[in-house]
Every structure is written in structure tokens, then in C-alpha cells.
Motif scaffolding. Structure first.
Motif, PDB file in Angstrom:
ATOM      1  N   VAL A   1       1.323  -5.976   2.459  1.00  0.00           N
ATOM      2  CA  VAL A   1       1.723  -4.612   2.841  1.00  0.00           C
ATOM      3  C   VAL A   1       0.655  -3.611   2.386  1.00  0.00           C
ATOM      4  N   GLU A   2       0.163  -3.801   1.171  1.00  0.00           N
ATOM      5  CA  GLU A   2      -0.865  -2.908   0.635  1.00  0.00           C
ATOM      6  C   GLU A   2      -2.164  -3.016   1.429  1.00  0.00           C
ATOM      7  N   LYS A   3      -2.496  -4.245   1.826  1.00  0.00           N
ATOM      8  CA  LYS A   3      -3.704  -4.425   2.640  1.00  0.00           C
ATOM      9  C   LYS A   3      -3.557  -3.700   3.976  1.00  0.00           C
ATOM     10  N   LYS A   4      -2.354  -3.814   4.545  1.00  0.00           N
ATOM     11  CA  LYS A   4      -2.119  -3.137   5.831  1.00  0.00           C
ATOM     12  C   LYS A   4      -2.209  -1.618   5.644  1.00  0.00           C
ATOM     13  N   GLU A   5      -1.632  -1.134   4.581  1.00  0.00           N
ATOM     14  CA  GLU A   5      -1.676   0.301   4.281  1.00  0.00           C
ATOM     15  C   GLU A   5      -3.123   0.790   4.180  1.00  0.00           C
ATOM     16  N   CYS A   6      -3.923  -0.029   3.535  1.00  0.00           N
ATOM     17  CA  CYS A   6      -5.328   0.309   3.326  1.00  0.00           C
ATOM     18  C   CYS A   6      -6.082   0.290   4.674  1.00  0.00           C
ATOM     19  N   ARG A   7      -5.763  -0.718   5.514  1.00  0.00           N
ATOM     20  CA  ARG A   7      -6.391  -0.763   6.845  1.00  0.00           C
ATOM     21  C   ARG A   7      -5.993   0.463   7.662  1.00  0.00           C
ATOM     22  N   ASP A   8      -4.724   0.862   7.526  1.00  0.00           N
ATOM     23  CA  ASP A   8      -4.230   2.027   8.278  1.00  0.00           C
ATOM     24  C   ASP A   8      -4.991   3.307   7.935  1.00  0.00           C
ATOM     25  N   ILE A   9      -5.384   3.422   6.661  1.00  0.00           N
ATOM     26  CA  ILE A   9      -6.162   4.591   6.253  1.00  0.00           C
ATOM     27  C   ILE A   9      -7.431   4.678   7.089  1.00  0.00           C
ATOM     28  N   PHE A  10      -8.130   3.538   7.176  1.00  0.00           N
ATOM     29  CA  PHE A  10      -9.394   3.550   7.916  1.00  0.00           C
ATOM     30  C   PHE A  10      -9.173   3.639   9.417  1.00  0.00           C
ATOM     31  N   ALA A  11      -8.014   3.140   9.873  1.00  0.00           N
ATOM     32  CA  ALA A  11      -7.686   3.252  11.304  1.00  0.00           C
ATOM     33  C   ALA A  11      -7.555   4.718  11.695  1.00  0.00           C
ATOM     34  N   GLU A  12      -6.947   5.502  10.801  1.00  0.00           N
ATOM     35  CA  GLU A  12      -6.770   6.935  11.061  1.00  0.00           C
ATOM     36  C   GLU A  12      -8.103   7.657  11.227  1.00  0.00           C
ATOM     37  N   TYR A  13      -9.140   7.135  10.577  1.00  0.00           N
ATOM     38  CA  TYR A  13     -10.458   7.761  10.690  1.00  0.00           C
ATOM     39  C   TYR A  13     -11.234   7.222  11.887  1.00  0.00           C
TER      40      TYR A  13
END
Lengths: 233, 233
Positions: free
Chosen positions: A97-109
Motif C-alpha cells: 500500500v505504501e509503495k502504491k501511495e509513493c507511486r501515486d505521488i509521482f503519477a500526480e507529477y
């Protein structure tokens, strides 16, 4: 780090101390000034009582603000530590879940799926660094400094005392409250204006506007205290 | 966003309002309490003067703290805007330097050279998103809210008034300063303790420790004010 960044960071450190002094001194100039003004409106009150009340207020205010500042700093440190623990726990318990959250941060950019995966895979190898990144990015938190908290307490407390002595001094050198009030208004207005001017100048705001704002708050507080005291005495 | 994060963010919003109330009320309970205690030690002072001085202090303090809180919020917004402009300017003027700075951030987290280049190349395509990332990461800054600044001012000011009325009420219901002081100490100590307990509980600190700390600061300020007033009267 290019020169402009270095400059900005030095600026930031100075502004921490400055912020403390500004907080302490603006309240110190304002509240004892207003209290003394309020008491001046009461018929049976002498300069001696005004000075005594003013000193009692200054010492109480400096303790409340100084210790308040210190405890705020300590709370910040405790908050950081508890968030840090939570972040480590989440990484253990909700790894994917944390890895996905972290990927989502970069997806937003707007980063590509490929880059997202690559970054997070590399980042998640070292848990300390990963947690550090999440703390800074998600929570905007840097590890606070306990020494800063202590310095901050001292700066605010001393600034409050220095600021508070100014309006009170007028009552020491006069014998009638009405004369004390007059001189107190003159010197405190001058100080509020000067102080507001330099405060704004150093923090990079329009100095004249800052000077006027600081002065108006002080006079407003004094006028309100004068009115309330007259009403209830 | 998994449940724990949503929970944490809700928690954070509540704690903003709570922080304002805590700031206002802890000072409100402490300073007027200490001022009244100080004046009680002066021979010629009546309950009426203590109440008048207390009310003058409360109104001045709530204006200084409330407006102070509002202006601090406004300054934060102005700081954000000026940093935002600086970041856009740096991207225009020092494009390569900024890219290198951004790569260095990821290098520190142990990412490979290849990943660093890939991320920064993709990130720097959209200037708005790039600036947003640098603001959040380098400066830990999120866009502050002007409505928050106004709410904050109101919360702090009202909390200060509510807190200040408590210690003063004892002098309203008694006729001699010494009796006022006695009852004021009892009810304010009880309030400081209760308030410190719940404050710590909601902010996730050991409640008993928090209750004791808050109480001790209040009593310390009152004792100091009492001593100073006796010394100078």
C-alpha cells in the motif's frame, strides 16, 4: 547548492530568531501598553498601581509566552517522532500500500508508469531513506531541533520584557496617570511604528504598510482596554 | 489513500483548530490569573480594580493575540507567494542548475544515475508541476489558506477571552482581594489541570504529564507576578 539557495537558507535561519523577537516584542509593546492605558481611565488608580500591574503583567506574559514557545517546540519534536514511528510501522505492515501511495505521488507529477515503478523500487530498498522521503514529502516535516526550542523560549520571553518596559516607563517618570498615558502613547506609538517598519523590511514586506498595521493594532488594543476599563470601573 | 492516512489527515485538520484554542486558552487562563494574583498582593488595591485591570488585560490580549494570529497567517501566505515566484524565476534563469539540484535530491535517496535523469527529465517538462514539487519538497510548503487565517484569529481571540474570564470570576463573587485570590487559585488550578489533560490527550501526548506542565506554568507565572508586585508596590 547555488548562491541564491545558500542565501535563502541563511535568510531563513535569521528569520527564525527574528520571528521570535517579533512575536515577543509586538505583544510586549501592545498588551502592557493597553493595560496601563485601561487603568489610567480609572479614577482611583495611581501611577504606582499602574506600574505594579504592568510589571506583574510583563513577568506573567513573558513566562507564559516564553514557556509556551518552548513547549510548542517540544510538542513539535514529539509530533515528529510519533509520525516517524507511524511511517516505519506503515512500511512494515502495509508495504505494498505504501509503495502504491509513493507511486501515486509521482503519477500526480505526470511521470510515466515505468518511471514511477523504477523510482519506488529503488527508493524502497533502503527503509530509512524511504521513510525520510515520505516524512519530508507527505508531511512536510524536517526533524526539529531541541536547542532551537530553548533559544526560542528565551528570545520570546526577553523580547516581551523589553517591549513591555517601554510603555510602562512613561508612568515611572510622571506623577499623574493622565500624563503617564500621554507620554506612554507618544513613545509607544513611535516604537510600534519603528518596530513595525523594520520588522516588515527584514521579512520582505512593504515597510510602511507593516508599520501602520503594527501601530493600529497597538492603539486599537489600548483604546479597547481604555473603553472596557471605563465601562466597568 | 488508505484508511489510516485519511484518518491522519482528518486528525490534522482538527488539530489546527485545537491548536488555536489551546494557544488562546492557555494564555487566557495564565496571564489574567497571574495579573490578578499580582494585584492581590498590593495593599491599596480593591477587587474592583483587579476586575477592571483583568478585563482591560483580557480585551487587549485577545486583540493582540487574535490579530497577531491573523497577521501571522497573512504573512505565511505572502511568504508562500514570494517563494513561488522565486522558484519560477529560478527555473527560467537557472534551468540546468535547477535540474541538477533536483537530480541531487534523488541521488541523496540512493537512486541510480539513470533513474535520476529519467525522473527529472519527465518532471521538468511541466513547469507548474515541477515548481509544485520543489515547493513541497525543498521548502515543505503547501499553499496556505486565507480563510484559515481568519478562523484562526477568531478562535484564538475568543479562547483567550473565555480562558481569562475564569480566574477573574473569583474576584467578582468575593469582596476581599485575599478571598478572590484563594478562589481564583482553586478554580484556575482545576481548569489548568483539566484543560492540560484534554489538550495532551487530543494531541496524543501523556495526559497526566501535560496536565501537570500546564498547571505548573500557570502557577509559576502567578507566583512570579505576585512576587514582583509585592516587591514594587
Amino acid at each position: 547548492m547555488h548562491p541564491e539557495t545558500a542565501h535563502a537558507e541563511k535568510h531563513f535561519e535569521q528569520s527564525e530568531t527574528l520571528r521570535d523577537i517579533v512575536i515577543g516584542m509586538s505583544d510586549g509593546l501592545t498588551v502592557p501598553f493597553a493595560l496601563a492605558a485601561g487603568l489610567s481611565s480609572v479614577h482611583s488608580v495611581s501611577n504606582n498601581i499602574i506600574i505594579t500591574a504592568g510589571l506583574a503583567e510583563i513577568i506573567a506574559g513573558s513566562i507564559a509566552m516564553g514557556l509556551g514557545g518552548y513547549l510548542a517546540g517540544k510538542t513539535e519534536i514529539e509530533h515528529y517522532d510519533s509520525e516517524l514511528k507511524r511511517e516505519y510501522r506503515e512500511i512494515e505492515e502495509f508495504y505494498e500500500v505504501e509503495k502504491k501511495e509513493c507511486r501515486d505521488i509521482f503519477a500526480e507529477y505526470g511521470l510515466s508508469k515505468e518511471s514511477q515503478e523504477k523510482i519506488v523500487d529503488e527508493l524502497s530498498k533502503d527503509h530509512d531513506k524511504w521513510v525520510d522521503f515520505m516524512m519530508r514529502y507527505e508531511l512536510g516535516l524536517e526533524k526539529p531541533d531541541i536547542k532551537r526550542a530553548r533559544q526560542s523560549a528565551r528570545n520570546i520571553g526577553v523580547a516581551y520584557i523589553v517591549g513591555g518596559i517601554v510603555p510602562l516607563s512613561a508612568y515611572i517618570f510622571t506623577t499623574q496617570p493622565i500624563n503617564g498615558l500621554l507620554f506612554s502613547c507618544i513613545i509607544t506609538t513611535a516604537c510600534l511604528f519603528t518596530f513595525g517598519y523594520f520588522k516588515s523590511k527584514v521579512t520582505g514586506q512593504p515597510p510602511l504598510q507593516g508599520a501602520l498595521t503594527t501601530t493600529i493594532i497597538g492603539l486599537l488594543a489600548a483604546a479597547a482596554a481604555f473603553g472596557i476599563a471605563r465601562l466597568f470601573s
